[in-house]
Scaffold this motif. Structure first.
Motif, PDB file in Angstrom:
ATOM      1  N   VAL A 145       0.831  -1.208   0.000  1.00 64.72           N
ATOM      2  CA  VAL A 145       0.000   0.000   0.000  1.00 64.72           C
ATOM      3  C   VAL A 145       0.865   1.258   0.000  1.00 64.72           C
ATOM      4  CG1 VAL A 145      -1.642   1.342   1.354  1.00 64.72           C
ATOM      5  CG2 VAL A 145      -1.999  -1.112   1.056  1.00 64.72           C
ATOM      6  N   ALA A 146       1.855   1.298   0.904  1.00 62.96           N
ATOM      7  CA  ALA A 146       2.711   2.480   0.982  1.00 62.96           C
ATOM      8  C   ALA A 146       3.559   2.629  -0.271  1.00 62.96           C
ATOM      9  CB  ALA A 146       3.600   2.401   2.224  1.00 62.96           C
ATOM     10  N   CYS A 147       4.039   1.528  -0.810  1.00 58.04           N
ATOM     11  CA  CYS A 147       4.838   1.583  -2.042  1.00 58.04           C
ATOM     12  C   CYS A 147       4.015   2.109  -3.206  1.00 58.04           C
ATOM     13  CB  CYS A 147       5.386   0.203  -2.383  1.00 58.04           C
ATOM     14  SG  CYS A 147       6.675  -0.404  -1.284  1.00 58.04           S
ATOM     15  N   ARG A 148       2.778   1.651  -3.322  1.00 53.92           N
ATOM     16  CA  ARG A 148       1.935   2.101  -4.439  1.00 53.92           C
ATOM     17  C   ARG A 148       1.655   3.600  -4.331  1.00 53.92           C
ATOM     18  NH1 ARG A 148      -2.254  -0.733  -3.455  1.00 53.92           N
ATOM     19  NH2 ARG A 148      -1.478  -2.616  -4.485  1.00 53.92           N
ATOM     20  N   ARG A 149       1.343   4.068  -3.133  1.00 52.95           N
ATOM     21  CA  ARG A 149       1.114   5.503  -2.943  1.00 52.95           C
ATOM     22  C   ARG A 149       2.368   6.290  -3.304  1.00 52.95           C
ATOM     23  NH1 ARG A 149       0.015   8.030   3.013  1.00 52.95           N
ATOM     24  NH2 ARG A 149       1.990   6.930   3.369  1.00 52.95           N
ATOM     25  N   PHE A 150       3.508   5.807  -2.837  1.00 51.36           N
ATOM     26  CA  PHE A 150       4.762   6.509  -3.087  1.00 51.36           C
ATOM     27  C   PHE A 150       5.096   6.558  -4.570  1.00 51.36           C
ATOM     28  CE2 PHE A 150       9.376   5.863  -3.806  1.00 51.36           C
ATOM     29  CZ  PHE A 150       9.805   7.142  -3.486  1.00 51.36           C
TER      30      PHE A 150
END
Length: 333
Positions: A145-150
């Motif tokens: 999730v955090a990687c996709r947002r980033f």
């Protein structure tokens, strides 16, 4: 109408840098309504908390802030107010433009690239424990999730900046699960932005390439730890702290900040270089549609550096912060 912006004063040389930058912006015709707040050490010294709620509220309301480095009390401490500040405001990405300044000596010329760093995870999540005496474990956290947002943010920022190539920096050859997931999400997100060329580079090779031929890079994206190291390496490539700026980003929030600062006891009163705070202020102007004004200020900075007569001690001169600000103002086109 005035541009309402939060000014966060973190102490030390920030007390010299911030007034100098404000004077330069005012001389350039920028109308900013500053909502000024103390944080870090100077807030503690006045009996307040290191991260006052009214300061955080101001940032959330304005969505825009100029920030000096938040200093901590002297002595051993496990508290980093700058990291706490990011977490309180939900800042998840950092953008470090790395570009030569005309007149500033550097090991390389013709360098112009971005380091975009994820801020919420990795080893900097600081999840550690002692298994048995003498054995400590630190956990590297990577979530899809955090990687996709980033990565979506990084590609969008790169698109708006007119960049062409995005390179993912990783260590997936060793950290096959953690950095493997990071790399997998990069590849998936890249398919949503087919106009970009993409590269993948192992972090140690990236560092070698940066000190061999940094001109090859356009945008580098990476996790928290690698981004911390590579962005400072990049600063050294283009001339040190005078050529660096930083933008930390959250949902509806952009913090333009100096990552470098120190105490007046060490550097001296009115002896600080104003450029580490002035460059992020120029980026702030560009972000609000005042790019022409930002270019005028940058032109003045480069004139002062090229002439070489007025420089603060860290730049090899004897000028005060005030004198350097005056020289930049006098050089405004």
């Amino acid at each position: 109408m005035s541009l309402r912006t939060t000014l966060i004063q973190g102490g030390g040389v920030g007390f010299d840098q911030a007034p100098a930058v404000q004077r330069i912006l005012n001389a350039a015709g920028v109308d900013i309504a500053w909502d000024e707040h103390l944080a870090g050490l100077p807030s503690l010294e006045r009996g307040g908390p290191p991260l006052p709620e009214e300061m955080l509220r101001s940032v959330r309301e304005t969505g825009l802030a100029l920030k000096t480095k938040l200093l901590s009390p002297q002595g051993p401490s496990d508290v980093n107010y700058n990291i706490q500040f990011r977490r309180k405001l939900g800042l998840f990405a950092s953008v470090r433009p790395l570009k030569n300044l005309r007149g500033l000596p550097a090991r390389f010329q013709g360098v112009d690239f971005l380091v975009i760093r994820e801020l919420t995870e990795d080893l900097y999540a600081a999840i550690e424990h002692e298994i048995v005496p003498g054995v400590v474990q630190s956990i590297k956290v990577v979530t899809e999730v955090a990687c996709r947002r980033f990565f979506r943010f990084a590609f969008e920022w790169s698109r708006q900046a007119g960049r062409k190539t995005v390179c993912c920096v990783h260590k997936a050859n060793i950290l096959k699960l953690a950095d493997g997931l990071f790399l997998e999400v990069f590849r998936a997100t890249a398919r949503e932005f087919p106009e970009f060329q993409t590269r993948e580079l192992i972090v140690d090779n990236c560092c070698m390439q940066m000190v061999l031929r940094p001109q090859q890079f356009d945008v580098l994206v990476m996790g928290n730890l690698y981004g911390d190291l590579v962005s400072d390496l990049g600063a050294g490539v283009v001339g040190g702290i005078s050529a660096t700026a930083g933008i930390n980003v959250g949902d509806g929030i952009r913090i333009y900040e100096s990552f470098h600062g120190g105490s007046r006891e060490v550097i001296g009163v009115d002896r600080a270089n104003p450029l580490p705070l002035l460059l992020p202020a120029i980026d702030l102007l560009e972000s609000v549609g005042l790019a022409d004004t930002g270019r005028r200020i940058l032109t003045a900075v480069e004139r002062v550096l090229t002439e070489g007569r007025v420089r603060t001690p860290d730049l090899g001169g004897q000028a005060s912060t005030t004198e350097m600000a005056n020289a930049i103002i006098a050089s405004l086109p």
